[in-house]
Design an enzyme around this catalytic site. Sequence first.
Site, short mmCIF file in Angstrom:
data_model
loop_
_atom_site.label_atom_id
_atom_site.label_comp_id
_atom_site.label_asym_id
_atom_site.label_seq_id
_atom_site.Cartn_x
_atom_site.Cartn_y
_atom_site.Cartn_z
CD GLU A 114 4.39 8.06 2.92
OE1 GLU A 114 3.31 9.65 2.82
OE2 GLU A 114 3.36 7.11 2.42
CB CYS A 128 -0.08 9.28 1.97
SG CYS A 128 0.49 8.06 2.10
#
Length: 493
Positions: free
Chosen positions: A247, A281
């Site tokens: 990720e 993120c």
Amino acid sequence: MISSFKNGKRITKLLENRTTISVISPVNNKKVSEFIKCNEQDVNDLIQDSYNAYKSGIWANDSRFRSKILRNIGKLLEKNLDRLAMMETEQIGRPLREMKLQLSRLSEWFEYYSSLIRVHEDSVKPFNGNYLNYVKRVPLGVVCQITPWNHPLLITIKKLAPALAAGNSVIVKPSELAPNSIIELAQICKDAGLPDNIFNVVLGDGETGSYLIKNELISKIDFTGGPKTGRIIGKVAGENLCGYIAELGGKSPMIVFNDVDIDNVVNGTLFGTFIASGQTCIAGTRILVDESILDNFINKFVKKVKNLRLGDPFDEKTHLGPVITANQLDYIDKIVNKSIKEGGRLFCGGKRYEKLKDGNYYEPTVIMGEHTNIIFHEEVFGPVVAISSFKTKEEAIKLANSTKYGLGCSIWTNNLSIAHTVAQKIDSGIIWINDHHKNDPSSPWGGLTKESGIGRENGIDSYYEYTQTKSIIVNCDEYKSDWFGDILSLIHI
Ligand code: NDP
């Protein structure tokens, strides 16, 4: 001083010549705690212990037991919420009010996967002939999870709960910047009845992580962090022929159409951008606004940004805490200055917050500019947002898709048709309509383009990531073929 969590306890090795690492508070750059960095031998011993525990079958072979323990972990997490939230705030400086809200949902991941393994059904395939082909999902073995500092517990638990549910032994290497709450998590799992060495924690830096991922007993690596490290780890996974989930980065757009209630959307996009001081993120770091409402939107948005309160993260009134390190503060300032040099128009912020200069505080920053400006393409990981405008829906889609990232996107409109058409055309793994950041253990989470990652967290997808199929084919008849005899007997092969 702790070096790891294994055999169901905190390991403290005070041997000579051991490197120690300090955890530093971003609020005042003072030491919070110190730990011992694990060396290669420590890491290999810990992996061997994890492997032995996996092979014993005590965890992998008993799904009802696993389900019960996962539920216990969830309950114990709830009981320890306030203490854990304080710990997170102490090490990463994120406001306590945000930490409490985030941690209040952690138990849901354990509840979800505890239930999933009680309702999951293996399958039977339509195998040709008089055969029964049943396909079981089995664990992978020892898996390792390399986790970052920005949401230490949430990101670890998103990975840990499905991996444990699937029957694996798990080793976590938390970021050297924020390992304290992960050691606590291991203790909570132990107290909830998790057998020893099913969840171990190894402390150290990137070098320690590199010992972990290259060990041949590791079946899968699950990583969250920057794309640069993601590539380095991916190479090792390839060399080691082990599975890999990552990720990685994001530059999520928030697209605002002109039919919205501007006040509501200003609140929504403000949340999308500045939660966790932008250190996530999925943060909405590019706001694309329909040209016809741009001025109105910017006026209202900037007014709200200027009212955000920076300060002591333990004060319930604080909106924004510091960024994680002094280096990160310098990096943010460098990108912002570059953007301004490239023609970006600064509406507010653009410098470190001088009133709290012992800590790593950066003023919440709004920059408007052309989409070619660096601020629209580089991941800043701080309280900085870039705004630009679009004329048509098609242009909005083109701009939204114009970075190397594809993690998240939000679409703000009351027009159903626009919302769904745009959602189909955006290259992102997660799309919100009239919201941002919303997350649930059942809902897949991951990037659609490579710089944003590979594989998925959450939901049944993550359970599949942490299992593999085993296909068992049963001949329901007597064995009647004679391969080297009469050719007619082979007719149904
Ligand atoms: P990194 O990607 O460098 O680190 C993430 C994790 O990987 C940490 O636990 C780190 O250990 C570990 N690690 C680093 N190098 C190796 C290696 N060679 N082998 C195994 N493990 C390794 O993130 P940073 O914290 O340095 O942040 C850099 C940038 O990444 C940020 O500015 C941001 O842009 C992005 N980022 C993205 C995140 C996301 O949620 N997708 C989360 C965090 C950062 P250690 O920290 O102990 O060295």
